[in-house]
Scaffold this active site. Structure first.
Site, short mmCIF file in Angstrom:
data_model
loop_
_atom_site.label_atom_id
_atom_site.label_comp_id
_atom_site.label_asym_id
_atom_site.label_seq_id
_atom_site.Cartn_x
_atom_site.Cartn_y
_atom_site.Cartn_z
N LYS A 98 0.83 -1.21 0.00
CA LYS A 98 0.00 0.00 0.00
C LYS A 98 0.86 1.26 0.00
O LYS A 98 0.46 2.29 -0.54
CB LYS A 98 -0.98 0.00 1.19
CG LYS A 98 -2.11 -0.98 0.99
CD LYS A 98 -3.36 -0.59 1.75
CE LYS A 98 -4.52 -1.51 1.42
NZ LYS A 98 -5.66 -1.33 2.28
N LYS A 130 -3.73 -11.36 -6.65
CA LYS A 130 -5.08 -11.58 -6.10
C LYS A 130 -6.09 -10.64 -6.76
O LYS A 130 -5.72 -9.53 -7.18
CB LYS A 130 -5.08 -11.43 -4.58
CG LYS A 130 -5.05 -10.02 -4.07
CD LYS A 130 -5.45 -9.94 -2.60
CE LYS A 130 -5.47 -8.48 -2.18
NZ LYS A 130 -5.92 -8.20 -0.85
N LYS A 171 -10.01 -4.77 -5.92
CA LYS A 171 -10.70 -3.62 -6.54
C LYS A 171 -9.71 -2.61 -7.10
O LYS A 171 -10.07 -1.78 -7.90
CB LYS A 171 -11.71 -2.96 -5.60
CG LYS A 171 -11.31 -2.90 -4.16
CD LYS A 171 -12.54 -2.74 -3.27
CE LYS A 171 -12.31 -3.41 -1.95
NZ LYS A 171 -13.46 -3.90 -1.27
P1 TYM Z 1 -10.56 -6.60 3.08
O1 TYM Z 1 -11.69 -5.65 3.24
O2 TYM Z 1 -9.44 -6.23 2.17
O3 TYM Z 1 -11.10 -8.00 2.62
C1 TYM Z 1 -12.16 -8.65 3.30
C2 TYM Z 1 -11.96 -10.15 3.27
O4 TYM Z 1 -11.88 -10.60 1.91
C3 TYM Z 1 -10.71 -11.40 1.76
N1 TYM Z 1 -10.22 -11.23 0.37
C4 TYM Z 1 -9.99 -12.24 -0.48
N2 TYM Z 1 -10.13 -13.57 -0.33
C5 TYM Z 1 -9.84 -14.34 -1.39
N3 TYM Z 1 -9.41 -13.85 -2.59
C6 TYM Z 1 -9.26 -12.53 -2.78
N4 TYM Z 1 -8.85 -12.07 -3.96
C7 TYM Z 1 -9.55 -11.64 -1.68
N5 TYM Z 1 -9.53 -10.29 -1.51
C8 TYM Z 1 -9.93 -10.06 -0.25
C9 TYM Z 1 -9.73 -10.87 2.79
O5 TYM Z 1 -8.76 -11.82 3.14
C10 TYM Z 1 -10.65 -10.57 3.95
O6 TYM Z 1 -10.89 -11.73 4.71
N6 TYM Z 1 -7.97 -5.77 7.25
C11 TYM Z 1 -9.10 -6.49 6.69
C12 TYM Z 1 -10.41 -6.15 7.39
C13 TYM Z 1 -10.35 -6.33 8.84
C14 TYM Z 1 -10.38 -7.58 9.55
C15 TYM Z 1 -10.34 -7.24 10.92
C16 TYM Z 1 -10.46 -8.91 9.12
C17 TYM Z 1 -10.29 -5.35 9.78
N7 TYM Z 1 -10.28 -5.89 11.01
C18 TYM Z 1 -10.35 -8.25 11.90
C19 TYM Z 1 -10.48 -9.90 10.12
C20 TYM Z 1 -10.42 -9.57 11.47
C21 TYM Z 1 -9.26 -6.10 5.24
O7 TYM Z 1 -8.87 -5.03 4.81
O8 TYM Z 1 -9.96 -6.99 4.50
#
Ligand code: TYM
Length: 344
Positions: free
Chosen positions: A125, A207, A210
């Site tokens: 990032k 991966k 967006k």
């Molecule tokens: P975020 O919002 O980027 O993504 C949400 C969830 O989607 C999963 N994910 C994917 N899984 C498979 N293939 C992909 N291409 C893919 N892109 C995203 C992510 O692994 C995630 O599970 N930091 C986290 C949000 C968060 C969180 C937490 C998660 C904040 N606090 C506490 C778990 C526990 C995030 O930005 O996910």
């Protein structure tokens, strides 16, 4: 709308607790859905589930206020449409429960600069947003640790890209417990075998995200059927023209994973179904299966997104219950660290 407490019934042992969250930044992708959300939905009966929209995390990247509000509302409606059931689970906005930010500050003081510097997501990032490498982007994982540890979660279902953050959460919790006596439950990750990492349709070594520069690389849960079909038809594959799972076949492996997630078929069944058929047929079948899988979600979304009063009543009731759980952990932490309480 009445929300029942999703903890225990009298005759049963307490259910294990799950915590997970997702950022409401823009459209939810098929990667988010298959890697995380679809699993959240299926866990709701077996576990005591607590889910959040991680909107505090979202401002680590600059947001336009009106768009930010709109995205949060849409994401909340979409997750309900995906199947989060507030009669069974809690589902709220992270910014509505102040304990998240409060515990994050405390945990910042128990997290090392070196640990945060090693986080791949921070490195990625920082490259992407070189003009805004703010302190929040750096300490992002300790806020995530606070999210999880506040609820004494046993399991955290996430996609593969979040496992490094989860490992750091475990280290922070272990360190704190070692210093002050057991305070936090040490959470385990919960990543599904299939769907844990859905790749870009245009570059299957990256991966699905967006922020993909190529619009055809990423499917959104709210994409129109014709857009979904177009993106799958243009998906990058290989020159072998044989549908089977294997090394060097990242594009086909990814399509097989997606097809498997939405149809429930395993790799063998998929290989048999497309034996002797070309990639064109396979891509069309994957596209159609995804369209059909997403159709009821899109229909429910159209209904929920119009009913702001309903959405608000859901998140308010969940946030109130979540705050009660979170504040119990927070008070324990404050006492153990040695803060003077207001009432002696
Ligand atoms: P975020 O919002 O980027 O993504 C949400 C969830 O989607 C999963 N994910 C994917 N899984 C498979 N293939 C992909 N291409 C893919 N892109 C995203 C992510 O692994 C995630 O599970 N930091 C986290 C949000 C968060 C969180 C937490 C998660 C904040 N606090 C506490 C778990 C526990 C995030 O930005 O996910």
């Amino acid at each position: 709308m009445e929300i029942t407490n999703p903890t225990t019934t009298n005759s049963e042992a307490p259910k294990k607790r799950i915590f997970s969250a997702i950022q409401p930044s823009g459209n939810i992708t098929l990667g988010n859905y298959l890697g995380a959300l679809k699993n959240w939905i299926s866990l709701q009966d077996e576990f005591d589930c607590i889910f959040a929209l991680a909107d505090l995390h979202t401002i680590t990247v600059r947001q336009e206020p009106a768009q930010f509000r709109k995205h949060a509302l849409e994401a909340y409606a979409l997750l309900l449409a995906c199947g989060i059931d507030v009669k069974k689970s809690l589902f709220f906005l992270q910014s509505h429960v102040p304990a998240h930010a409060q515990l994050a500050w405390v945990l910042d003081c128990y997290t090392q600069f070196g640990e945060l510097s090693r986080m791949t997501q921070f490195k990625d990032k920082s490259k992407k947003h070189a003009d805004n490498i703010n302190a929040g982007l750096f300490t992002y994982p300790s806020l995530m640790a606070a999210d999880i540890l506040l609820y004494q979660a046993d399991l955290v279902p996430v996609g593969a890209d979040q496992t490094q953050h989860l490992e750091l959460t475990r280290n922070i919790a272990t360190r704190f417990n070692g210093l002050y006596s057991p305070t936090f439950k040490i959470p385990e990750g919960y990543t599904m075998k299939q769907g844990g990492k859905i790749m870009s349709l245009q570059d299957p070594t990256k991966k699905m995200s967006k922020s993909d520069e190529n619009v055809n690389g990423c499917i959104y849960v709210l994409d129109k059927p014709e857009d979904i079909m177009r993106k799958f038809k243009r998906a990058i594959t290989d020159s072998e023209a044989c549908v089977h799972y294997g090394e060097g076949k990242d594009g086909i492996n990814n399509l097989m994973d997606i097809y498997s997630c939405v149809t429930g078929k395993n790799y063998q069944e998929i290989e048999a179904e497309f034996s002797g058929r070309g990639y064109g047929d396979f891509k069309t079948a994957v596209g159609e299966a995804v369209v059909e899988h997403l159709r009821p979600i899109q229909e429910r979304y159209a209904k929920y997104s119009k009913d702001k009063a309903f959405l608000q009543s859901c998140w308010n009731e969940s946030a109130e219950k979540a705050a009660r759980i979170a504040n119990r952990t927070l008070s324990k932490v404050m006492r153990k660290v040695g803060f003077l309480p207001r009432e002696l």
